[in-house]
Scaffold this motif. Structure first.
Motif, PDB file in Angstrom:
ATOM      1  N   VAL A 127       0.800  -1.202  -0.080  1.00  0.00           N
ATOM      2  CA  VAL A 127      -0.048   0.019   0.013  1.00  0.00           C
ATOM      3  C   VAL A 127       0.820   1.202  -0.023  1.00  0.00           C
ATOM      4  N   TYR A 128       0.396   2.302  -0.542  1.00  0.00           N
ATOM      5  CA  TYR A 128       1.167   3.550  -0.451  1.00  0.00           C
ATOM      6  C   TYR A 128       0.203   4.801  -0.692  1.00  0.00           C
ATOM      7  N   GLY A 129       0.762   5.824  -0.089  1.00  0.00           N
ATOM      8  CA  GLY A 129       0.019   7.145  -0.004  1.00  0.00           C
ATOM      9  C   GLY A 129       0.685   8.131  -0.748  1.00  0.00           C
ATOM     10  N   ASP A 130       0.049   9.216  -0.841  1.00  0.00           N
ATOM     11  CA  ASP A 130       0.706  10.504  -1.485  1.00  0.00           C
ATOM     12  C   ASP A 130       1.913  11.031  -0.575  1.00  0.00           C
ATOM     13  N   GLY A 131       2.388  11.883  -0.970  1.00  0.00           N
ATOM     14  CA  GLY A 131       3.741  12.500  -0.221  1.00  0.00           C
ATOM     15  C   GLY A 131       3.801  14.182  -0.751  1.00  0.00           C
ATOM     16  N   SER A 132       4.513  14.644  -0.071  1.00  0.00           N
ATOM     17  CA  SER A 132       5.137  16.051  -0.327  1.00  0.00           C
ATOM     18  C   SER A 132       6.506  16.187  -0.589  1.00  0.00           C
ATOM     19  N   ILE A 133       6.930  17.353  -0.905  1.00  0.00           N
ATOM     20  CA  ILE A 133       8.348  17.647  -1.077  1.00  0.00           C
ATOM     21  C   ILE A 133       8.744  18.868  -0.242  1.00  0.00           C
ATOM     22  N   MET A 134       9.620  19.041   0.504  1.00  0.00           N
ATOM     23  CA  MET A 134       9.957  20.037   1.323  1.00  0.00           C
ATOM     24  C   MET A 134      11.398  20.466   1.160  1.00  0.00           C
ATOM     25  N   ASP A 135      11.962  21.744   1.483  1.00  0.00           N
ATOM     26  CA  ASP A 135      13.034  22.091   1.006  1.00  0.00           C
ATOM     27  C   ASP A 135      14.171  21.728   2.127  1.00  0.00           C
ATOM     28  N   ALA A 136      15.547  21.879   1.794  1.00  0.00           N
ATOM     29  CA  ALA A 136      16.219  21.345   2.877  1.00  0.00           C
ATOM     30  C   ALA A 136      16.307  21.683   4.461  1.00  0.00           C
ATOM     31  N   GLU A 137      15.714  22.911   4.650  1.00  0.00           N
ATOM     32  CA  GLU A 137      15.552  23.097   5.969  1.00  0.00           C
ATOM     33  C   GLU A 137      14.252  22.653   6.716  1.00  0.00           C
ATOM     34  N   GLY A 138      13.301  22.272   5.893  1.00  0.00           N
ATOM     35  CA  GLY A 138      12.147  21.565   6.000  1.00  0.00           C
ATOM     36  C   GLY A 138      11.095  22.788   6.524  1.00  0.00           C
ATOM     37  N   GLN A 139      11.474  23.876   6.088  1.00  0.00           N
ATOM     38  CA  GLN A 139      10.519  25.002   6.356  1.00  0.00           C
ATOM     39  C   GLN A 139       9.537  25.268   5.531  1.00  0.00           C
ATOM     40  N   ALA A 140       9.521  24.980   4.146  1.00  0.00           N
ATOM     41  CA  ALA A 140       8.608  24.942   3.274  1.00  0.00           C
ATOM     42  C   ALA A 140       8.197  23.911   2.281  1.00  0.00           C
ATOM     43  N   GLN A 166      -1.490  -7.979  -4.507  1.00  0.00           N
ATOM     44  CA  GLN A 166      -2.434  -6.740  -4.841  1.00  0.00           C
ATOM     45  C   GLN A 166      -1.733  -5.440  -4.378  1.00  0.00           C
ATOM     46  N   VAL A 167      -1.880  -4.541  -5.064  1.00  0.00           N
ATOM     47  CA  VAL A 167      -1.428  -2.933  -4.707  1.00  0.00           C
ATOM     48  C   VAL A 167      -2.369  -2.119  -4.585  1.00  0.00           C
ATOM     49  N   GLU A 168      -2.467  -1.239  -3.639  1.00  0.00           N
ATOM     50  CA  GLU A 168      -3.367  -0.222  -3.539  1.00  0.00           C
ATOM     51  C   GLU A 168      -2.666   1.186  -3.071  1.00  0.00           C
ATOM     52  N   LYS A 169      -3.403   2.222  -3.789  1.00  0.00           N
ATOM     53  CA  LYS A 169      -3.075   3.560  -3.433  1.00  0.00           C
ATOM     54  C   LYS A 169      -4.243   4.075  -2.639  1.00  0.00           C
ATOM     55  N   VAL A 170      -3.786   4.720  -1.256  1.00  0.00           N
ATOM     56  CA  VAL A 170      -4.569   5.335  -0.311  1.00  0.00           C
ATOM     57  C   VAL A 170      -4.697   6.551  -0.407  1.00  0.00           C
ATOM     58  N   ASP A 171      -5.856   7.117  -0.359  1.00  0.00           N
ATOM     59  CA  ASP A 171      -6.164   8.475  -0.680  1.00  0.00           C
ATOM     60  C   ASP A 171      -5.786   9.469   0.858  1.00  0.00           C
ATOM     61  N   SER A 172      -4.647   9.427   0.981  1.00  0.00           N
ATOM     62  CA  SER A 172      -3.958  10.139   2.169  1.00  0.00           C
ATOM     63  C   SER A 172      -2.644  10.170   1.950  1.00  0.00           C
ATOM     64  N   ARG A 173      -1.980  11.271   2.695  1.00  0.00           N
ATOM     65  CA  ARG A 173      -0.594  11.759   2.446  1.00  0.00           C
ATOM     66  C   ARG A 173       0.131  11.085   3.608  1.00  0.00           C
ATOM     67  N   PHE A 174       1.329  10.177   3.147  1.00  0.00           N
ATOM     68  CA  PHE A 174       1.978   9.579   4.282  1.00  0.00           C
ATOM     69  C   PHE A 174       3.307  10.112   4.565  1.00  0.00           C
ATOM     70  N   SER A 175       3.923  11.149   3.762  1.00  0.00           N
ATOM     71  CA  SER A 175       5.459  11.319   4.038  1.00  0.00           C
ATOM     72  C   SER A 175       5.719  12.582   3.357  1.00  0.00           C
ATOM     73  N   VAL A 176       6.675  13.171   3.800  1.00  0.00           N
ATOM     74  CA  VAL A 176       7.476  14.306   3.150  1.00  0.00           C
ATOM     75  C   VAL A 176       8.922  14.011   2.756  1.00  0.00           C
ATOM     76  N   TRP A 177       9.166  14.265   1.612  1.00  0.00           N
ATOM     77  CA  TRP A 177      10.243  13.995   1.019  1.00  0.00           C
ATOM     78  C   TRP A 177      11.313  15.387   0.987  1.00  0.00           C
ATOM     79  N   ARG A 178      12.523  15.435   1.423  1.00  0.00           N
ATOM     80  CA  ARG A 178      13.437  16.370   1.476  1.00  0.00           C
ATOM     81  C   ARG A 178      14.387  16.581   0.567  1.00  0.00           C
ATOM     82  N   THR A 179      14.161  17.611  -0.206  1.00  0.00           N
ATOM     83  CA  THR A 179      15.190  17.938  -1.501  1.00  0.00           C
ATOM     84  C   THR A 179      16.291  18.851  -1.158  1.00  0.00           C
ATOM     85  N   HIS A 180      17.613  18.319  -1.280  1.00  0.00           N
ATOM     86  CA  HIS A 180      18.916  18.906  -0.906  1.00  0.00           C
ATOM     87  C   HIS A 180      19.899  18.322  -1.649  1.00  0.00           C
ATOM     88  N   PRO A 181      21.007  19.315  -1.953  1.00  0.00           N
ATOM     89  CA  PRO A 181      21.989  18.680  -2.879  1.00  0.00           C
ATOM     90  C   PRO A 181      22.687  17.457  -2.450  1.00  0.00           C
TER      91      PRO A 181
END
Length: 329
Positions: free
Chosen positions: A123-136, A196-211
């Motif tokens: 199972v998996y959910g949606d996610g977000s991307i945040m900046d390196a500092e985790g502020q935005a 079987q694989v299922e997409k859950v309509d919920s946000r599970f995590s935040v991925w951090r982007t940095h160099p």
């Protein structure tokens, strides 16, 4: 929660590979250990970090009995994940990067879905991307429900940080393959053919982007993805529609990671994708620059007039599959 309640719930293992990520590791640990789900074991496999990672792990282990950790040189993130898979004792598991975070309630939501359907293995959910500092927060995903075709075309993406799976299944499939740079996608692909694989309509995590992330190594990513598709034995025996979707998807993947600075190269990959599977047209983020080429194709196919705003249906009406005779497109 009583001891009886805990005893009746399945153990979940969260696997965290780590190397010199002390700057972010506390956020990953805090977001995992603060989850409202128990019983939980958190396994950190550190590759012999030279920053403050080990001191952080010592400190957290004194406070949180759920945490286990090892710090020894390894062959990289794939080796670390497989070592953690071998040590884990849970029924379900998740693989979390040491610089990413879980959102509240993620594990409970995933386990509820897995427990409700014994045939469900991932199972998996949606996610977000945040900046390196985790502020935005820079971006939020809104992926559609899972299907094999949508997965192969990249319309829905199984984010590593938002995925949970049956641990025994991952072991049966051999875990992550060291020969595959996109090892998480490779495991999800192999799982998708046996469970079987299922997409859950919920946000599970935040991925951090940095160099300095693996995601910056674009050439390795797209070449590994192509090899992953070629190596997938299950795809060879799949339906023609899925095989075409797989070939179209890797063209889209290549255009996204763009190993060439040429815009013509991107157009070439996108048109090859559409010729392989007209449904790929839906997956394109920017369709405007393809319209003139589509108009010419429609006229050559004997259509009268031009289409100002091509749709998946108008592309499908070309019946372009004859252009992609055979498996290689």
């Amino acid at each position: 929660m009583t001891h009886a309640d805990l005893a009746s719930r399945p153990l979940v293992s969260i696997l965290i590979p780590s190397f010199n990520q002390g700057r972010y590791l506390t956020d990953a640990l805090d977001s995992t250990l603060a989850q409202d789900y128990r019983p939980l074991e958190v396994i950190v496999m550190d590759g012999g970090s030279t920053d403050d990672t080990v001191s952080i792990l010592h400190r957290y282990a004194r406070q949180w009995p759920e945490l286990q950790w090892w710090s020894d040189p390894d062959r990289g993130v794939v080796d670390a994940v497989n070592k953690a898979l071998a040590r884990a004792t849970g029924i379900y598991a998740g693989i979390q990067a040491s610089d990413d975070i879980y959102l509240p309630g993620a594990i409970t939501c995933a386990v509820d879905r897995l427990e409700a359907n014994p045939r469900l293995g991932l199972v998996y959910g949606d996610g977000s991307i945040m900046d390196a500092e985790g502020q935005a927060v820079l971006w939020d995903s809104h992926y559609p429900p899972f299907s094999m075709e949508s997965f192969l075309l990249g319309e829905t993406v199984i984010l590593q940080s938002s995925a949970f799976f049956r641990l025994d299944l991952a072991r049966e499939l051999g875990g992550w393959r060291e020969s595959c740079f996109v090892a998480d996608l490779d495991l999800w692909l192999r799982m998708s053919f046996v469970t079987q694989v299922e997409k859950v309509d919920s946000r599970f995590s935040v991925w951090r982007t940095h160099p300095g992330q693996r995601n910056d190594r674009t050439r390795e990513i797209w070449t590994s993805y192509w090899q992953m598709i070629d190596d997938c034995e299950a795809l060879r025996g799949a339906s023609p529609e899925l095989r075409r979707a797989a070939h179209a998807g890797r063209r889209l993947f290549t255009s996204h990671y763009n190993p060439s600075s040429s815009h013509w190269y991107i157009r070439y990959q996108l048109w090859r994708a559409i010729l392989a599977s007209p449904r790929a047209f839906r997956a394109l983020p920017d369709k405007a620059f393809l319209i003139p080429g589509l108009q010419r194709l429609l006229r050559r196919a004997g259509r009268v007039g031009a289409i100002r705003h091509p749709t998946p249906r108008s592309v499908e009406s070309l019946n372009l599959r004859w252009w992609a005779a055979g498996d290689e497109v």
